[in-house]
Design a protein around this motif. Structure first.
Motif, short mmCIF file in Angstrom:
data_model
loop_
_atom_site.label_atom_id
_atom_site.label_comp_id
_atom_site.label_asym_id
_atom_site.label_seq_id
_atom_site.Cartn_x
_atom_site.Cartn_y
_atom_site.Cartn_z
N GLU A 93 2.38 -1.89 -1.19
CA GLU A 93 1.11 -2.50 -1.54
C GLU A 93 0.03 -1.42 -1.62
N CYS A 94 -0.77 -1.53 -2.67
CA CYS A 94 -1.83 -0.54 -2.89
C CYS A 94 -3.07 -1.25 -3.41
N GLN A 95 -4.24 -0.84 -2.94
CA GLN A 95 -5.50 -1.33 -3.48
C GLN A 95 -6.07 -0.27 -4.42
N THR A 150 0.01 4.87 5.26
CA THR A 150 -0.74 3.67 4.87
C THR A 150 -1.76 3.31 5.94
N THR A 162 -8.48 -4.65 -6.86
CA THR A 162 -7.14 -5.07 -7.24
C THR A 162 -6.15 -4.67 -6.15
N THR A 163 -5.44 -5.66 -5.61
CA THR A 163 -4.38 -5.39 -4.65
C THR A 163 -3.05 -5.61 -5.36
N ASP A 164 -2.29 -4.55 -5.48
CA ASP A 164 -1.02 -4.59 -6.22
C ASP A 164 0.14 -4.46 -5.25
N SER A 165 1.16 -5.30 -5.43
CA SER A 165 2.36 -5.23 -4.61
C SER A 165 3.58 -5.11 -5.52
N THR A 174 -9.95 -1.47 4.23
CA THR A 174 -10.25 -1.84 2.86
C THR A 174 -10.44 -0.59 2.01
N ILE A 175 -10.68 -0.82 0.69
CA ILE A 175 -10.76 0.29 -0.26
C ILE A 175 -11.80 1.32 0.15
N LYS A 196 -1.54 0.40 1.35
CA LYS A 196 -1.78 -0.62 2.36
C LYS A 196 -0.54 -0.96 3.19
#
Length: 264
Positions: free
Chosen positions: A191-193, A154, A208-211, A158-159, A247
Motif C-alpha cells: 500500500e502506498c499513498q 513503511t 490517492t491510496t493505492d494497494s 499520513t502523506i 504504508k
C-alpha cells in the motif's frame, strides 16, 4: 487552451461535455485518454485533429475536417473508451508526445527535441519524472530499483514523506499523473499513498491510496487525474512535487511516473 473531460456513447456517436459552449465548426481539437483508452474503431486517436458538430448544450460529435463538421459528417466508434478522456480545444497544430512504458526521457532531452516535435508550441504529451527522490523520509524509506524506486520501510503516518521535485516549463498545464507500479513479489499486499502538489497546494483533491497484491509483479498503470477538468497551469516560482509514502509492507515498486501535460 481548455481541456474538457468527456464521456462517449458509441450508440449515438456523441460526446457528453456539460455546458461545453462550442459551436459547429469549432476546432481544431485533440483527444487524449489518461489511464485508459480512447473509444475503439480507429476514428479517434491522439494523433488526430477534429472539428465540432454541436448537438446541444451538453453534447457534440466530432468530424475530421471543418468541411465535414459543417456538413454534419461525424466520426463513429465502436465502444465508449475508458479512463479519464479529455477534449483539447483550440489547437492550431499539435503532435502528441507519448513515452513508452519503462523508458526514461530526461527533461533536458525532451526540450532539445521540442522544436522538432511540435509546431505552434502546443501539444498534449506525457513528461517523464526522473525517479531520483529529492528527499527521502526517514520513516518511509525508498531505494533505487533499476530506473525506478522501491519502498524499503513503511509508516502509519499520513502523506508527507518522500518526494520528487518534478521538471516543468512555465505555462505547463498539469492534467494529472500516471504511475506504472508493481509488487516485488514478497509477502503481503503493498500500500502506498501518492499526491501531486504545486506551489504548496494539492492539485489532486484527495490523497490517492493505492494497494496492489503481493503477486502483482507485472507493472500496471495507476492514473491520478487533477481535481479540476482544466488542470493546473504552472506559474513562475512554484514547485511541482510528487510525494509518496509506503504504508503497508515493503516492496512497492514505481517503475515509471509521467505527468500528463499540455502547453498553454
Amino acid at each position: 487552451m481548455p481541456a474538457l473531460t468527456f464521456t462517449a456513447d458509441h450508440t449515438t456517436g456523441q460526446l457528453t461535455i456539460p455546458a461545453h459552449g462550442m459551436l459547429t465548426g469549432d476546432g481544431a481539437a485533440g483527444v487524449i485518454a489518461a489511464g485508459g483508452a480512447l473509444p475503439a474503431g480507429g476514428a479517434l486517436t491522439e494523433a488526430g485533429s477534429y472539428w465540432v458538430i454541436r448537438v446541444d448544450a451538453d453534447h457534440l460529435k466530432l468530424a475530421t475536417s471543418n468541411a465535414d463538421a459543417l456538413a454534419g459528417t461525424a466520426v463513429s466508434f465502436s465502444d465508449n473508451g475508458s479512463g479519464t478522456m479529455f477534449l483539447l480545444v483550440n489547437l492550431p497544430f499539435r503532435v502528441p508526445r507519448i513515452a513508452a512504458p519503462l523508458t526514461q526521457i530526461r527533461h533536458e532531452d525532451f526540450n532539445a527535441e521540442w522544436g522538432s516535435m511540435v509546431r505552434g508550441g502546443r501539444a498534449p504529451f506525457r513528461r517523464n519524472i526522473p525517479l531520483t527522490p529529492t528527499f527521502i523520509d526517514t520513516t518511509s524509506t525508498w531505494a533505487q530499483n533499476g530506473s525506478g524506486i522501491k519502498s524499503t520501510s513503511t509508516t502509519g503516518t499520513t502523506i508527507g514523506g518522500s518526494y520528487i521535485d518534478c521538471p516543468y516549463d512555465l505555462g505547463d498545464q498539469i492534467l494529472g499523473i500516471e504511475v506504472w507500479r508493481r509488487s516485488d513479489g514478497t509477502g503481503g499486499a503493498k500500500e502506498c499513498q501518492l499526491v501531486l502538489s504545486a506551489g504548496g497546494a494539492n492539485i489532486i483533491a484527495t490523497i490517492t491510496t493505492d494497494s496492489i497484491a503481493s503477486g502483482a509483479t507485472t507493472h500496471a498503470m495507476l492514473v491520478v487525474p487533477a481535481s479540476i477538468a482544466v488542470g493546473h497551469a504552472m506559474a513562475e516560482g512554484e514547485s511541482l512535487r510528487f510525494s509518496f509514502v509506503g504504508k503497508t509492507n515493503t516492496g512497492y515498486i514505481i517503475d515509471l511516473a509521467q505527468l500528463v501535460v499540455m502547453r498553454s
